[in-house]
Design an enzyme around this catalytic site. Sequence first.
Site, PDB file in Angstrom:
ATOM      1  N   HIS A  97      -1.063   5.018   8.285  1.00 38.20           N
ATOM      2  CA  HIS A  97      -2.185   4.196   7.827  1.00 38.20           C
ATOM      3  C   HIS A  97      -2.368   3.054   8.828  1.00 38.20           C
ATOM      4  CE1 HIS A  97      -4.869   1.841   5.439  1.00 38.20           C
ATOM      5  NE2 HIS A  97      -4.013   0.836   5.372  1.00 38.20           N
ATOM      6  N   HIS A 119     -11.705  -1.355   6.031  1.00 38.88           N
ATOM      7  CA  HIS A 119     -10.248  -1.429   5.950  1.00 38.88           C
ATOM      8  C   HIS A 119      -9.561  -0.712   7.121  1.00 38.88           C
ATOM      9  CE1 HIS A 119      -6.561  -0.693   3.062  1.00 38.88           C
ATOM     10  NE2 HIS A 119      -6.195  -1.023   4.279  1.00 38.88           N
ATOM     11  N   GLU A 174       0.809  -1.225   0.000  1.00 43.00           N
ATOM     12  CA  GLU A 174       0.000   0.000   0.000  1.00 43.00           C
ATOM     13  C   GLU A 174       0.846   1.282   0.000  1.00 43.00           C
ATOM     14  OE1 GLU A 174      -4.207  -0.565   1.568  1.00 43.00           O
ATOM     15  OE2 GLU A 174      -2.955  -1.059   3.294  1.00 43.00           O
ATOM     16  N   HIS A 180      -5.238  -0.098  10.649  1.00 37.85           N
ATOM     17  CA  HIS A 180      -6.430  -0.955  10.563  1.00 37.85           C
ATOM     18  C   HIS A 180      -7.067  -1.093  11.950  1.00 37.85           C
ATOM     19  CE1 HIS A 180      -3.963  -3.102   7.149  1.00 37.85           C
ATOM     20  NE2 HIS A 180      -4.412  -1.923   6.763  1.00 37.85           N
TER      21      HIS A 180
HETATM   22 ZN    ZN Z   1      -4.220  -1.115   4.844  1.00 40.46          ZN
END
Ligand code: ZN
Length: 264
Positions: free
Chosen positions: A101, A176, A82, A103
């Site tokens: 980022h 996500h 990603e 989760h």
């Molecule tokens: Zn991710």
Amino acid sequence: MSNPDLIRSYWRDFIDGSHILHHQGVVDAYGHLSFRHPLKSGVFVMSRNIAPATISLPDDLVEYWIANAEPLDPNSASGYAERHIHSEIYKRHANINAVVHSHSDAVIPYTIMSVALRACYHMAGFLGAEGVPVYNITEYLEQGDLRDMLVRNEHLGNALARFFDDGNSVTLMRGHGFTTVGDSIQQAVLQAVYTQHNAAIQTAALTIGASSASMTPRAAPSSIQYLTKEEAQAAADMTKWSSGRPWKLWTREVEASGLYVNSA
Ligand SMILES: [Zn+2]
């Protein structure tokens, strides 16, 4: 500060920040932090494809071109799938210098429900009073894209990057997780930590509201008193000037833990 000292201080902050995100439960084996290279134009830095808690050496870090998320050194170890989340945000927003980022379990429900995540308390004013936007990857998929919810390429990353056009700090990602941006590693990490806390607080408040309504069915449902626009803005400013305090605490915590090693 000389250039070698400067980049070393970024490496140290990056590795500390990755450890803090793990220690705070914002990332597990997945999720990542990156920063815009302070000396090389058009370059950002993140780790090779390993769990953030296990990043420990400058050799674990990889320099990538913002233009295409490819490593400057083609022989580099493989990177995260990603990377385009990061490259496309840096490409579109010259003022953004760090990206997280995550989760986070606490946040995911707000990515799949119609209840907006909003600033509930003073430590999360950066979430704003209107509700955090949700990026639904399905709307941007093109032929040939995998349906695994990951932001794997330039057009999916670009669509996400556009959610930060209006100065927004956090974008949820359907089914996500979320991505947050800052002008420093410290700011992005702080926002990631307090986004997670705010989600847990909002869930607790919604749960109290739902259970109290079920106990007294004729009473008006109790609603959450979120921060107003003015309060959210002022609180966001406050967390910016006070962010040094949690950073010092969190750094000491990861230094005191046997799990994390920072050799930068
Ligand atoms: Zn991710």
